[in-house]
Enzyme design. Structure first.
Site, PDB file in Angstrom:
ATOM      1  N   ASP A  11       0.849  -1.199   0.000  1.00 29.60           N
ATOM      2  CA  ASP A  11       0.000   0.000   0.000  1.00 29.60           C
ATOM      3  C   ASP A  11       0.883   1.247   0.000  1.00 29.60           C
ATOM      4  OD1 ASP A  11      -1.777   2.018   0.389  1.00 29.60           O
ATOM      5  OD2 ASP A  11      -2.427   1.395   2.391  1.00 29.60           O
ATOM      6  N   GLU A  71      31.817   9.780   2.897  1.00 30.83           N
ATOM      7  CA  GLU A  71      32.472   9.700   4.211  1.00 30.83           C
ATOM      8  C   GLU A  71      31.407   9.999   5.257  1.00 30.83           C
ATOM      9  OE1 GLU A  71      35.738  12.487   4.234  1.00 30.83           O
ATOM     10  OE2 GLU A  71      36.286  11.969   2.176  1.00 30.83           O
ATOM     11  N   GLU A  94      29.826  10.289   8.940  1.00 30.81           N
ATOM     12  CA  GLU A  94      30.111  10.468  10.359  1.00 30.81           C
ATOM     13  C   GLU A  94      28.834  10.202  11.162  1.00 30.81           C
ATOM     14  OE1 GLU A  94      33.486  13.948   9.722  1.00 30.81           O
ATOM     15  OE2 GLU A  94      31.421  14.516  10.177  1.00 30.81           O
ATOM     16  N   GLU A 143      36.240  10.597  15.415  1.00 31.88           N
ATOM     17  CA  GLU A 143      36.221  11.926  14.803  1.00 31.88           C
ATOM     18  C   GLU A 143      36.535  13.004  15.856  1.00 31.88           C
ATOM     19  OE1 GLU A 143      36.049  14.115  12.521  1.00 31.88           O
ATOM     20  OE2 GLU A 143      36.240  12.760  10.818  1.00 31.88           O
ATOM     21  N   GLU A 154      33.787   7.910  12.359  1.00 36.67           N
ATOM     22  CA  GLU A 154      33.666   7.895  10.897  1.00 36.67           C
ATOM     23  C   GLU A 154      34.162   6.548  10.380  1.00 36.67           C
ATOM     24  OE1 GLU A 154      35.916   9.980   7.149  1.00 36.67           O
ATOM     25  OE2 GLU A 154      35.093  11.363   8.642  1.00 36.67           O
ATOM     26  N   HIS A 196      30.638  13.900   3.552  1.00 37.17           N
ATOM     27  CA  HIS A 196      31.363  14.430   2.396  1.00 37.17           C
ATOM     28  C   HIS A 196      31.191  13.463   1.227  1.00 37.17           C
ATOM     29  CE1 HIS A 196      34.313  16.713   5.267  1.00 37.17           C
ATOM     30  NE2 HIS A 196      33.056  17.130   5.354  1.00 37.17           N
ATOM     31  N   ARG A 254      40.098  23.697   3.185  1.00 37.84           N
ATOM     32  CA  ARG A 254      38.944  22.973   3.737  1.00 37.84           C
ATOM     33  C   ARG A 254      37.811  23.902   4.180  1.00 37.84           C
ATOM     34  NH1 ARG A 254      40.085  17.419   4.885  1.00 37.84           N
ATOM     35  NH2 ARG A 254      42.222  16.941   4.347  1.00 37.84           N
ATOM     36  N   GLU A 259      35.388  16.846  -4.115  1.00 37.59           N
ATOM     37  CA  GLU A 259      34.778  16.529  -2.824  1.00 37.59           C
ATOM     38  C   GLU A 259      33.779  17.636  -2.454  1.00 37.59           C
ATOM     39  OE1 GLU A 259      36.136  15.488   1.762  1.00 37.59           O
ATOM     40  OE2 GLU A 259      37.314  16.923   0.605  1.00 37.59           O
ATOM     41  N   ARG A 283      31.446  19.059   0.291  1.00 34.68           N
ATOM     42  CA  ARG A 283      31.604  18.912   1.732  1.00 34.68           C
ATOM     43  C   ARG A 283      30.361  19.239   2.573  1.00 34.68           C
ATOM     44  NH1 ARG A 283      36.606  18.560   3.646  1.00 34.68           N
ATOM     45  NH2 ARG A 283      36.313  20.007   5.385  1.00 34.68           N
TER      46      ARG A 283
END
Length: 440
Positions: free
Chosen positions: A50, A128, A130, A185, A192, A241, A312, A329, A331
């Site tokens: 359903d 990645e 976490e 982490e 992670e 990430h 970063r 990447e 982030r």
């Protein structure tokens, strides 16, 4: 694998129950459990459920849906008894007329992958994830008390979650994951586990399986695992990430030894597409009210729309490896996202960049967190949305993402998220009580 092989494997492994899994619009895994005697019927796509009872799926007057298992996703849960084992299959959702259901997130990703294929590309993704491990109270209810005071890459005895994380890794490996790294982490109680990149659909399936395994094994260790982006104020939140690359004719289409920083034109256009649509796809990569508590300066979460080979503080980073390892990447995504929709959104945005040759702005090499608002404005650096409400408004204006989602999902997703924001907006929160109760 095909139907015959699945039935043989189920016999060999003494499977008694099979969970037919699928994902709702908001990334919550659902399942229908059947006995092994029903497996052949299920593999023939004859099992109905359903759809009106599933969040964001369909109206009650058109509720019949069929589950079609993907034979390649067959595996046995290692934590269940070997005698009378429990297996699972991930399913696609179909309508009674035999066509794919346009509200199935897995179908949306498959559709976007097909568009990439028509342009000659195959997408690979390396996530990645976490998560936090918290203690539970005497009744087994989750608390927000962390089980340790460890920090980044710390080892036991301070990392009390190490045994749980070890069991998670071993279980994931038994289920076909290739684990590349596992560590504590930055925040207390935060972990992670990274698994090897794969094609986009396989990775989206694996993200859903990963969450199930982590939560199940944590429970067996008397802990609660949560993928909530920001469970505790004042410490880092959890991200997901998303490393992405496109391959063409067996080669990494993002690599050009003669290009800027070893990047091809395709890579730069892909980055341009991601940056163009980032404020809109935030509603998909960061889909909860809580997501925007993580996306604030000061806790390593990226909030500024920029790209860099090393920096970063930028939304998009280009890790150092080149050749077949060249990748972009992204982030900002967090693990509360629906991986099918988040990956599809990134791919659709990047493909738009390639199709329309969208050049990214200049690379930003300075720490954006240390720039003043005037400096950021002068450099043309804008921010991600600061709330779910703002992100949804951005998504409403984005035609590329609207086409990617299709009208059904676009409408239902926005409807659901506006409702979520309204529920949050009218609540009286503890902060307000502490701030105003005795002042006024």
């Amino acid at each position: 694998m095909d139907k015959k092989e699945v039935l043989e494997r189920a016999r060999e492994l003494n499977v008694k129950f099979v969970r037919l899994q699928f994902t709702d619009l908001f990334g919550v895994m659902k399942n229908v459990a059947i006995t092994v005697e029903q497996l052949e019927k299920a593999l023939d796509g004859e099992l109905m459920f359903d759809g009106s009872s599933i969040e964001g799926f369909t109206r009650i007057e058109e509720s019949d849906m069929y589950l079609r298992p993907d034979p390649n996703t067959f595996l046995v849960f290692p934590w269940r008894p070997k005698d009378g084992a429990v297996a699972r299959l991930i399913c696609d959702v179909y309508k009674p007329d035999g066509t794919p259901f346009e509200g199935d997130p897995r179908y949306i990703l498959k559709k976007t992958i097909q568009q990439a294929k028509e342009m000659g590309y195959t997408m690979y993704v390396g996530p990645e994830l976490e998560f936090f491990l918290f203690l539970v109270d005497e009744q087994g209810r989750p608390t927000t008390i962390t089980h340790d005071n460890a920090g980044y890459f710390d080892l036991s005895p301070v990392d009390l979650g190490e045994n749980a994380r070890r069991d998670m890794v071993l279980t994931l490996e038994q289920m076909g994951f290739e684990i590349e790294a596992s560590h504590h982490e930055v925040a207390p109680g935060q972990h992670e586990i990274d698994f090897k990149y794969s094609d986009a659909l396989d990775v989206a399936d694996k993200v859903m399986t990963f969450k199930l395994v982590v939560r199940t094994i944590a429970q067996r260790h008397g802990l609660h695992a949560t993928f909530m982006p920001k469970p505790i104020f004042g410490i880092n939140g959890s991200g997901m990430h998303m490393n992405q690359s496109l391959f063409k004719d067996g080669k990494n289409a993002f690599y050009d030894p003669n290009g800027y920083k070893g990047l091809s034109e395709d890579a730069l256009y892909y980055i341009g597409g991601l940056l163009k649509h980032a404020r809109a796809f935030a509603a998909l990569t960061n889909p909860t009210v809580n997501s925007y508590k993580r996306l604030v300066p000061g806790y390593e979460a990226p909030v500024y729309l920029a790209w860099s080979a090393a920096n970063r503080s930028a939304l998009i980073r280009i890790p150092a490896k080149r050749g077949n390892s060249t990748r972009v990447e992204l982030r900002n995504p967090d693990p509360s996202c629906n991986p099918y929709l988040a990956i599809a959104a990134a791919l659709a945005s990047g493909l738009d960049g390639i199709k329309n040759k969208i050049k990214p702005p200049a690379e930003v090499t300075t720490n954006i967190y240390h720039m003043s608002e005037e400096e950021r404005r002068a450099a043309g650096i804008v921010s991600l949305p600061s709330s779910l409400e703002e992100a949804v408004k951005e998504l409403e204006q984005d035609e590329v993402l609207r086409n990617m989602l299709g009208e059904h999902v676009f409408t239902k997703f926005i409807e659901g998220k506006k409702k979520e924001w309204d529920e949050y907006r009218v609540q009286v929160h503890q902060w307000e009580i502490e701030k105003y109760l005795t002042t006024y």
